[in-house]
Motif scaffolding. Structure first.
Motif, PDB file in Angstrom:
ATOM      1  N   PHE A  18       0.792  -1.229   0.000  1.00 59.56           N
ATOM      2  CA  PHE A  18       0.000   0.000   0.000  1.00 59.56           C
ATOM      3  C   PHE A  18       0.824   1.280   0.000  1.00 59.56           C
ATOM      4  O   PHE A  18       0.248   2.366   0.024  1.00 59.56           O
ATOM      5  CB  PHE A  18      -0.942   0.004   1.217  1.00 59.56           C
ATOM      6  CG  PHE A  18      -1.888  -1.161   1.232  1.00 59.56           C
ATOM      7  CD1 PHE A  18      -2.983  -1.202   0.376  1.00 59.56           C
ATOM      8  CD2 PHE A  18      -1.683  -2.238   2.097  1.00 59.56           C
ATOM      9  CE1 PHE A  18      -3.851  -2.274   0.384  1.00 59.56           C
ATOM     10  CE2 PHE A  18      -2.545  -3.315   2.107  1.00 59.56           C
ATOM     11  CZ  PHE A  18      -3.636  -3.337   1.247  1.00 59.56           C
ATOM     12  N   SER A  19       2.132   1.203  -0.038  1.00 62.77           N
ATOM     13  CA  SER A  19       2.943   2.411  -0.078  1.00 62.77           C
ATOM     14  C   SER A  19       2.625   3.234  -1.322  1.00 62.77           C
ATOM     15  O   SER A  19       2.513   2.683  -2.425  1.00 62.77           O
ATOM     16  CB  SER A  19       4.431   2.040  -0.075  1.00 62.77           C
ATOM     17  OG  SER A  19       5.213   3.132  -0.524  1.00 62.77           O
ATOM     18  N   PRO A  20       2.484   4.566  -1.191  1.00 59.51           N
ATOM     19  CA  PRO A  20       2.271   5.398  -2.391  1.00 59.51           C
ATOM     20  C   PRO A  20       3.488   5.432  -3.304  1.00 59.51           C
ATOM     21  O   PRO A  20       3.384   5.867  -4.450  1.00 59.51           O
ATOM     22  CB  PRO A  20       1.980   6.790  -1.810  1.00 59.51           C
ATOM     23  CG  PRO A  20       2.583   6.767  -0.442  1.00 59.51           C
ATOM     24  CD  PRO A  20       2.446   5.354   0.050  1.00 59.51           C
ATOM     25  N   LEU A  21       4.613   4.952  -2.806  1.00 66.94           N
ATOM     26  CA  LEU A  21       5.819   4.905  -3.628  1.00 66.94           C
ATOM     27  C   LEU A  21       5.925   3.600  -4.395  1.00 66.94           C
ATOM     28  O   LEU A  21       6.168   3.585  -5.603  1.00 66.94           O
ATOM     29  CB  LEU A  21       7.063   5.082  -2.743  1.00 66.94           C
ATOM     30  CG  LEU A  21       8.407   5.053  -3.469  1.00 66.94           C
ATOM     31  CD1 LEU A  21       8.506   6.189  -4.478  1.00 66.94           C
ATOM     32  CD2 LEU A  21       9.560   5.115  -2.470  1.00 66.94           C
ATOM     33  N   ARG A  22       5.730   2.455  -3.694  1.00 70.97           N
ATOM     34  CA  ARG A  22       5.944   1.164  -4.347  1.00 70.97           C
ATOM     35  C   ARG A  22       4.880   0.123  -4.036  1.00 70.97           C
ATOM     36  O   ARG A  22       5.078  -1.053  -4.345  1.00 70.97           O
ATOM     37  CB  ARG A  22       7.306   0.587  -3.923  1.00 70.97           C
ATOM     38  CG  ARG A  22       8.472   1.352  -4.460  1.00 70.97           C
ATOM     39  CD  ARG A  22       9.748   0.525  -4.441  1.00 70.97           C
ATOM     40  NE  ARG A  22      10.849   1.342  -4.902  1.00 70.97           N
ATOM     41  CZ  ARG A  22      11.622   2.074  -4.121  1.00 70.97           C
ATOM     42  NH1 ARG A  22      11.441   2.066  -2.819  1.00 70.97           N
ATOM     43  NH2 ARG A  22      12.585   2.805  -4.631  1.00 70.97           N
TER      44      ARG A  22
END
Length: 536
Positions: free
Chosen positions: A301-305
């Motif tokens: 769920f990271s907005p990066l990965r």
């Protein structure tokens, strides 16, 4: 269900994006890619496994292991060896001297022949497989979404082993599936064994996926409607043929380990050159320990990965798994699919939750989950199919929007494909600022003299066009125009997903610094074209 002819224009656009895009920037010294290709150089130029001389002649790269003063890639060796014939041909064609093969064309053609083309073949298998269980409309849409809206797109355009692992695992599964259906003879077990052995030789963690294939193969025999003696006989032949197929790759891998690291079961991860990376691989099994809630949350769920952040259509696999389980009652083939997906999802989730999240480094998405993704497609497809059958226009619009968003978000992230660790959000914090500044990916059109950003825009257009086609393909019933409900639901869903992106981007100093750094190393900045070979 039988497959129908695919929409040629859409698949032509997909192939063009795979073949023409070339997100590569030599200034980054991409360690995961170059360490493999430096071993390819060493094998051809010096006839050695170690890359000591290659480091001296072609420059230093990262991701290395060292044993008794000799340097090797820390990665499994399959791709290094697979690129040897290509490099040898390129060397002869370019003049046959030491520096005849330049870095940029070497990376381009290695990707094209060894990671891009295998994925295009995989997409044909995926379409054939899905077409047996869902309508042609859904099978086409899911196949295209997988091709452009998942990690398959990102890692086909990098000379890394993650998408290679996905190709080999699904290829092994496809062989087992055809054998289980009686469509292939038992030699299909040898094909599956070869794919499994090659998987481990390409990426050590691919062994997780191989265990899933073993489970599927076992269930396909155990649940077969024939006398027990015949089942045991079939299982024995299957094991023998699978081992026969896997043996060349496993023996070759052990011989490589023996020659490089002094023991057939000792990999380069025990001899990492960079001390900062060693703690990630210590303890447990190759660094796999007890689950960590932070690693789990960021991997998905990271907005990066995050896997679901980049490819929200994969969220449909969760209800799809329950749907598969319900449909599997009394149907052995469906039960096998259900257990396979459950086993792979559990295994890969445990792995990504137990390994250090910080080790993903400068990549698009959680790269070691790439091998899992193609096995989530059937549950996704079954959800889409059921929504269409039940004529639930609102939920169909929501699901279609998830597919569209996946293509846009992952597609634009793949246009960059090198993602610094300190960026807040890969879509709005990195990809969009570079896009607005004219920093579109290097591509084959640049070789024809067309400069960026125009050349990149000509590739951005089909990406956005395909994303719209997927939405229309899913919300439209045969011979009918979609009503307002799926369009409104899809629009609301896209707005909510954009809201999540806006809420998680910071546009702070770290974001600006990452954008500025990539602009400095960009291979084809605005107003420039590209040449493989220097002028005489």
């Amino acid at each position: 269900m039988n497959a129908s002819p695919a929409p040629r224009g859409v698949y032509a656009a997909l192939v063009a994006l795979y073949v023409l895009l070339f997100p590569y920037h030599p200034g980054l010294r991409s360690p995961n890619e170059l360490c493999r290709l430096w071993q390819t150089r060493a094998l051809v130029e010096y006839g050695t496994l170690d890359i000591n001389r290659a480091l001296q002649d072609f420059g230093y790269v990262g991701d290395l292991s060292v044993k008794d003063g000799r340097y090797y890639p820390s990665k499994a060796p399959l791709l290094s060896f697979a690129a040897v014939p290509l490099y040898a041909v390129m060397r002869v064609a370019a003049g046959g001297f030491l520096h005849a093969v330049r870095e940029v064309p070497l990376v381009f053609f290695s990707r094209l022949l060894l990671t891009v083309l295998p994925t295009l073949l995989l997409l044909r298998l995926v379409r054939r497989f899905l077409g047996e269980y869902v309508s042609p409309q859904v099978a086409d849409a899911v196949t295209v979404t997988y091709g452009l809206g998942s990690l398959a797109f990102s890692y086909s355009l990098l000379f890394m082993s993650h998408q290679t692992t996905a190709v080999l695992l699904f290829g092994g599964f496809y062989a087992l599936w055809r054998v289980a259906r009686g469509e292939w003879r038992e030699w299909g077990y040898a094909v599956a064994g070869a794919c499994a052995g090659a998987t481990v030789a390409a990426e050590y963690t691919g062994a997780l996926g191989v265990l899933g294939l073993v489970l599927y193969a076992t269930l396909s025999v155990v649940w077969r409607e024939e006398p027990a003696r015949a089942r045991w006989s079939r299982m024995g032949r299957g094991v023998g043929l699978a081992l026969l197929g896997a043996l060349p790759f496993l023996v070759g891998l052990m011989l490589y380990h023996q020659a490089a690291f002094g023991h057939p079961l000792e990999s380069g991860y025990k001899h990492l050159n960079d001390a900062a990376y060693q703690p990630w691989h210590l303890g447990g099994f190759l660094g796999i320990r007890y689950p960590d809630p932070r690693a789990f949350a960021l991997s998905f769920f990271s907005p990066l990965r995050g896997l679901f952040t980049l490819s929200p259509f994969l969220l449909l696999a969760l209800p799809g798994l329950f749907l598969l389980g319900r449909e599997a009652r009394g149907r052995g083939e469906w039960r096998m699919h259900t257990w396979l997906v459950v086993a792979l999802l559990a295994g890969y989730t445990y792995f990504t939750s137990s390994f250090s999240y910080d080790s993903w480094g400068w990549t698009t998405g959680p790269r070691h989950l790439t091998g899992l993704v193609p096995f989530l497609l059937l549950p996704v497809a079954r959800v889409l199919e059921r929504l269409r059958q039940l004529e639930r226009p609102i939920w169909t619009g929501v699901a279609a929007a998830l597919c569209t968003a996946s293509i846009v978000i992952t597609g634009l992230a793949t246009f960059v494909n090198y993602v610094p660790d300190d960026v807040s959000n890969v879509f709005l914090g990195l990809a969009m600022p570079l896009l607005r500044a004219g920093y579109l990916p290097p591509n084959v059109l640049n070789l024809l003299g067309l400069s960026n950003p125009l050349a990149g825009v000509l590739l951005l257009a089909p990406l956005l066009g395909v994303s719209g086609w997927v939405f229309a393909r899913l919300v439209r019933s045969e011979g009918k125009r979609p009503g307002a409900s799926p369009l409104v639901a899809g629009g609301v869903t896209l707005a909510l997903l954009l809201g999540v992106q806006l809420a998680t981007v910071r546009h702070d100093a770290a974001d600006r610094g990452a954008v500025g750094f990539l602009e400095k190393v960009w291979l084809v900045p605005p107003g420039r074209s590209l040449s493989f070979w220097p002028a005489p």
